[in-house]
Design a protein around this motif. Structure first.
Motif, PDB file in Angstrom:
ATOM      1  N   GLY A  43      -5.572 -11.547  13.906  1.00 55.80           N
ATOM      2  CA  GLY A  43      -4.300 -12.255  14.839  1.00 55.80           C
ATOM      3  C   GLY A  43      -3.018 -10.847  15.263  1.00 55.80           C
ATOM      4  O   GLY A  43      -2.048 -10.853  16.310  1.00 55.80           O
ATOM      5  N   PHE A  44      -2.705 -11.059  13.767  1.00 55.68           N
ATOM      6  CA  PHE A  44      -1.271 -10.449  13.109  1.00 55.68           C
ATOM      7  C   PHE A  44      -1.806  -8.339  13.165  1.00 55.68           C
ATOM      8  O   PHE A  44      -2.633  -9.135  12.037  1.00 55.68           O
ATOM      9  N   ASN A  72       1.931 -11.904   8.880  1.00 56.46           N
ATOM     10  CA  ASN A  72       2.606 -11.776   9.281  1.00 56.46           C
ATOM     11  C   ASN A  72       3.622 -12.283   7.661  1.00 56.46           C
ATOM     12  O   ASN A  72       3.470 -12.222   6.876  1.00 56.46           O
ATOM     13  N   PRO A  73       4.772 -10.815   7.963  1.00 55.23           N
ATOM     14  CA  PRO A  73       5.306 -11.353   7.171  1.00 55.23           C
ATOM     15  C   PRO A  73       6.982 -12.735   7.337  1.00 55.23           C
ATOM     16  O   PRO A  73       7.242 -13.238   6.741  1.00 55.23           O
ATOM     17  N   ASP A  77       9.182 -17.761   3.307  1.00 53.47           N
ATOM     18  CA  ASP A  77      10.528 -17.311   3.057  1.00 53.47           C
ATOM     19  C   ASP A  77      10.630 -17.068   2.368  1.00 53.47           C
ATOM     20  O   ASP A  77       9.672 -15.936   1.509  1.00 53.47           O
ATOM     21  N   ARG A  78      12.478 -15.879   2.500  1.00 54.41           N
ATOM     22  CA  ARG A  78      12.139 -15.492   1.279  1.00 54.41           C
ATOM     23  C   ARG A  78      11.902 -15.741  -0.275  1.00 54.41           C
ATOM     24  O   ARG A  78      11.768 -14.469  -1.395  1.00 54.41           O
ATOM     25  N   GLY A  79      12.648 -16.802  -0.082  1.00 47.43           N
ATOM     26  CA  GLY A  79      12.655 -17.162  -1.579  1.00 47.43           C
ATOM     27  C   GLY A  79      10.726 -17.317  -2.303  1.00 47.43           C
ATOM     28  O   GLY A  79      10.599 -17.084  -3.727  1.00 47.43           O
ATOM     29  N   ARG A  80      10.310 -17.289  -1.243  1.00 43.38           N
ATOM     30  CA  ARG A  80       8.609 -17.534  -1.772  1.00 43.38           C
ATOM     31  C   ARG A  80       8.092 -16.016  -1.868  1.00 43.38           C
ATOM     32  O   ARG A  80       6.986 -16.383  -2.798  1.00 43.38           O
ATOM     33  N   TRP A  81       8.422 -15.526  -1.468  1.00 40.81           N
ATOM     34  CA  TRP A  81       7.639 -14.465  -1.328  1.00 40.81           C
ATOM     35  C   TRP A  81       7.046 -13.692  -2.357  1.00 40.81           C
ATOM     36  O   TRP A  81       6.794 -12.334  -2.995  1.00 40.81           O
ATOM     37  N   LEU A 124       9.099  -7.932   2.881  1.00 35.50           N
ATOM     38  CA  LEU A 124       8.562  -8.445   3.361  1.00 35.50           C
ATOM     39  C   LEU A 124       9.979  -9.813   2.808  1.00 35.50           C
ATOM     40  O   LEU A 124       9.701 -10.729   4.197  1.00 35.50           O
ATOM     41  N   ARG A 125      10.685  -9.775   2.528  1.00 32.82           N
ATOM     42  CA  ARG A 125      11.512 -10.708   2.282  1.00 32.82           C
ATOM     43  C   ARG A 125      12.671 -10.253   3.254  1.00 32.82           C
ATOM     44  O   ARG A 125      13.439 -11.492   3.780  1.00 32.82           O
TER      45      ARG A 125
END
Length: 216
Positions: A43-44, A72-73, A77-81, A124-125
């Motif tokens: 879907g993305f 999907n980016p 969240d930023r900390g997880r990527w 991604l972040r």
């Protein structure tokens, strides 16, 4: 000039379509195909990537769809990527957590270089999910915010309503609902005793109250 721009756009979209086609063909021929196709929901699409002409978007598409549907980016969240990318690169190198099976699954898969990995992670972040701040929106922890909280917490951090306008949110929520149905998560389509019933209209109403103002 306009014709040249349209031609370049057509070529870019064609290349991206080819990048999606090759992995799907490999999945169809692999005994591990069903496992790979179930990692992420469909879907993305490539055209939905933010900054689609950037090197980050191109590298994300080139490497990530080798093993699963396009992510999907805003999935994390930023900390997880960074840890997610690190884990995915190890798997592309055939050194993941399934030992010999992982090496077999990754046959024919190409891993990004260290420099490309940095570009992918930064991209991604940059476009990661922005988490809702409960101090700014305390209603999220009240009964009015419960449908939104229960639905979205199943897959990722609670998104900041300011990420989209009130007009944009319904389409995003509809896509998330399809993802939950695909993943067999709780969507409230049929009342089941003991399970929360998540009304989409309540989720959209909550998001609309705190959404980004439209420029119109």
């Amino acid at each position: 000039m306009r014709f040249s721009c349209l031609l370049l756009l057509f070529i870019a979209l064609t290349v991206r379509a080819d990048e999606m086609t090759a992995p799907r063909q490999r999945w169809a021929e692999s005994p591990h195909g069903p496992m790979l196709t179930r990692i992420l929901p469909p879907g993305f699409e490539p055209k939905m990537l933010p900054e689609p002409a950037s090197s980050g978007a191109s590298l994300t598409l080139r490497y990530c769809v080798q093993c699963h549907n396009l992510a999907n980016p805003a999935m994390h969240d930023r900390g997880r990527w960074p840890s997610v990318v690190e884990r995915m690169v190890l798997r592309m190198q055939g050194r993941g957590n399934l030992g010999r099976l992982m090496a077999e699954m990754m046959a024919g898969v190409v891993a990004p270089s260290p420099e490309e990995t940095k570009t992918i992670t930064a991209y991604l972040r940059r476009h990661a999910q922005r988490a809702l701040d409960p101090k700014k929106i305390p209603e999220v922890n009240t009964p009015a915010g419960e449908p939104f909280r229960l639905a979205c917490n199943q897959c990722h951090v609670l998104p900041d309503p300011q990420r989209h306008t009130a007009e944009e949110w319904p389409a995003v929520v509809a896509r998330m609902q399809r993802n939950m149905e695909w993943a067999n998560r709780v969507v409230g389509s049929q009342p089941i005793p003991g399970e929360p019933q998540l009304r989409v209209e309540d989720i959209n109403a909550f998001l609309a109250r705190y959404a980004r103002k439209s420029n119109r």
